[in-house]
Write a protein that holds these residues in place. Structure first.
Motif, PDB file in Angstrom:
ATOM      1  N   UNK A  70       0.944  -1.158  -0.235  1.00  0.00           N
ATOM      2  CA  UNK A  70      -0.227  -0.044  -0.195  1.00  0.00           C
ATOM      3  C   UNK A  70       1.048   1.396   0.029  1.00  0.00           C
ATOM      4  N   UNK A  71       2.453   1.178   0.644  1.00  0.00           N
ATOM      5  CA  UNK A  71       3.097   2.027   0.889  1.00  0.00           C
ATOM      6  C   UNK A  71       3.636   2.697  -0.627  1.00  0.00           C
ATOM      7  N   UNK A  72       4.248   1.470  -1.211  1.00  0.00           N
ATOM      8  CA  UNK A  72       4.361   1.342  -2.533  1.00  0.00           C
ATOM      9  C   UNK A  72       3.175   2.083  -3.318  1.00  0.00           C
ATOM     10  N   UNK A  73       2.028   1.994  -3.642  1.00  0.00           N
ATOM     11  CA  UNK A  73       0.748   2.192  -4.900  1.00  0.00           C
ATOM     12  C   UNK A  73       1.005   3.905  -3.861  1.00  0.00           C
ATOM     13  N   UNK A  74       0.853   4.240  -2.931  1.00  0.00           N
ATOM     14  CA  UNK A  74       0.296   5.829  -2.448  1.00  0.00           C
ATOM     15  C   UNK A  74       1.687   6.578  -3.036  1.00  0.00           C
ATOM     16  N   UNK A  75       2.984   5.417  -3.232  1.00  0.00           N
ATOM     17  CA  UNK A  75       4.313   6.893  -3.765  1.00  0.00           C
ATOM     18  C   UNK A  75       3.756   6.544  -5.169  1.00  0.00           C
ATOM     19  N   UNK A  76       3.084   5.391  -6.170  1.00  0.00           N
ATOM     20  CA  UNK A  76       3.084   5.478  -7.346  1.00  0.00           C
ATOM     21  C   UNK A  76       1.829   6.569  -7.692  1.00  0.00           C
ATOM     22  N   UNK A  77       1.147   6.632  -6.686  1.00  0.00           N
ATOM     23  CA  UNK A  77      -0.253   7.261  -7.211  1.00  0.00           C
ATOM     24  C   UNK A  77       0.483   8.793  -6.625  1.00  0.00           C
ATOM     25  N   UNK A  78       1.251   9.528  -6.261  1.00  0.00           N
ATOM     26  CA  UNK A  78       1.651  10.738  -6.309  1.00  0.00           C
ATOM     27  C   UNK A  78       2.276  10.885  -7.032  1.00  0.00           C
ATOM     28  N   UNK A  79       3.348   9.910  -7.369  1.00  0.00           N
ATOM     29  CA  UNK A  79       4.408  10.320  -8.936  1.00  0.00           C
ATOM     30  C   UNK A  79       3.401  10.717 -10.078  1.00  0.00           C
TER      31      UNK A  79
ATOM     32  N   UNK B  68      -2.151  10.098 -10.131  1.00  0.00           N
ATOM     33  CA  UNK B  68      -3.766   9.753 -10.292  1.00  0.00           C
ATOM     34  C   UNK B  68      -4.309   9.404  -8.477  1.00  0.00           C
ATOM     35  N   UNK B  69      -5.424   9.192  -8.513  1.00  0.00           N
ATOM     36  CA  UNK B  69      -6.125   8.428  -7.372  1.00  0.00           C
ATOM     37  C   UNK B  69      -6.267   6.674  -6.684  1.00  0.00           C
ATOM     38  N   UNK B  70      -6.400   6.074  -7.979  1.00  0.00           N
ATOM     39  CA  UNK B  70      -7.008   5.032  -7.636  1.00  0.00           C
ATOM     40  C   UNK B  70      -6.144   3.755  -8.759  1.00  0.00           C
TER      41      UNK B  70
ATOM     42  N   UNK C  97      -7.425   2.558 -11.024  1.00  0.00           N
ATOM     43  CA  UNK C  97      -8.442   2.194 -12.583  1.00  0.00           C
ATOM     44  C   UNK C  97      -8.076   3.244 -12.395  1.00  0.00           C
ATOM     45  N   UNK C  98      -7.577   4.415 -11.901  1.00  0.00           N
ATOM     46  CA  UNK C  98      -6.353   5.203 -13.146  1.00  0.00           C
ATOM     47  C   UNK C  98      -6.079   5.194 -13.458  1.00  0.00           C
ATOM     48  N   UNK C  99      -4.974   4.388 -12.773  1.00  0.00           N
ATOM     49  CA  UNK C  99      -3.382   4.120 -12.948  1.00  0.00           C
ATOM     50  C   UNK C  99      -3.048   3.456 -13.925  1.00  0.00           C
ATOM     51  N   UNK C 100      -4.373   2.603 -14.424  1.00  0.00           N
ATOM     52  CA  UNK C 100      -3.826   1.324 -15.364  1.00  0.00           C
ATOM     53  C   UNK C 100      -5.198   1.207 -16.336  1.00  0.00           C
ATOM     54  N   UNK C 101      -5.772   2.912 -16.468  1.00  0.00           N
ATOM     55  CA  UNK C 101      -6.126   3.889 -17.042  1.00  0.00           C
ATOM     56  C   UNK C 101      -4.617   5.061 -17.875  1.00  0.00           C
TER      57      UNK C 101
END
Length: 245
Positions: free
Chosen positions: A220-229, A232-234, A236-240
């Motif tokens: 979850x921590x890695x995903x939060x970093x990915x979202x910030x970089x 995106x916020x979800x 689904x947004x990331x895959x899109x």
């Protein structure tokens, strides 16, 4: 009044669908082997499908000469101690050179086929659907690289379920983007890229934690970093973003 040409009505899309399915199958196998090779040192690898007659087909090779497959299917498959038919009833998901009930280096298969290609050790993943073996992955090691370690075998055992589930879903899920689709300007770390690649293939946080040997909170921590970089916020947004840019 318009005239419709009969050869344009209800075109047969089956060949196109079959070609797309074949391409996705090959792409998945390559991506899966690349993933496994990140965590288990190998000298060569083969990912193959298994038909209902328990014969291997649709091979994808990594550092293995494809021409060798002719010798294998012509004769040596009958001697292969790791052949899927030998494990069809056992329910085994993973086998190594130490699990075949005889000295692997004393078999005719080893002397006539395996050793001449430069390999000494083998580990085999068996992927099943409804109990039947539908695919397998051969991981090969030279004598110089040594046998698979206990930690590597544990990784293969833990990652088996994810690879198996992903392969069995292949016919019903859209082609997933790979980590190569990640824009360079996101500046993700290597581990963040691993997380993104697994997420894009449909893995849950638990799947990712098992595959990468990290805790769910760390995922979850890695995903939060990915979202910030990636702004995106979800998920689904990331895959899109990966698919459409």
């Amino acid at each position: 009044m318009s005239v419709v040409r009969s050869d344009l009505v209800a075109p047969n899309l089956q060949p196109i669908r079959r070609n797309n399915e074949f391409a996705r199958n090959i792409e998945f196998k390559r991506n899966a082997m690349e993933f496994l090779a990140r965590f288990v040192r190998v000298s060569g690898m083969v990912f193959y499908s298994v038909d209902r007659s328990m014969n291997a087909d649709m091979h994808v090779f990594d550092r293995v000469c494809p021409e060798e497959n002719g010798r294998y299917t012509g004769h040596f498959h009958e001697l292969d101690p790791f052949h899927p038919r030998r494990f069809a009833e056992s329910g085994a998901d993973l086998a190594s050179s130490n699990d075949i009930g005889q000295r692997f280096d004393k078999t005719d298969y080893y002397d006539g086929f395996f050793r001449p290609m430069g390999y000494r050790y083998e580990a085999e993943l068996y992927l099943r659907h409804a109990g039947r073996i539908v695919a397998g992955v051969s991981l090969l090691r030279s004598a110089r690289d040594g046998d698979f370690s206990r930690e590597e075998m544990q990784f293969l055992q833990k990652s088996h379920g994810f690879v198996e589930q992903s392969y069995c879903m292949l016919g019903q899920m859209p082609s997933a983007p790979s980590s190569s689709a990640v824009p360079e300007h996101w500046r993700l770390s290597a581990r963040e890229r691993d997380v993104v690649e697994l997420l894009a293939q449909g893995a849950s946080n638990i799947d990712i934690s098992r595959a990468l040997f990290i805790s769910v909170p760390t995922v979850k921590s890695h995903l939060q970093h990915v979202y910030r970089k990636s702004s995106v916020h979800t998920r689904t947004e990331l895959v899109s973003r990966l698919v459409h840019g």
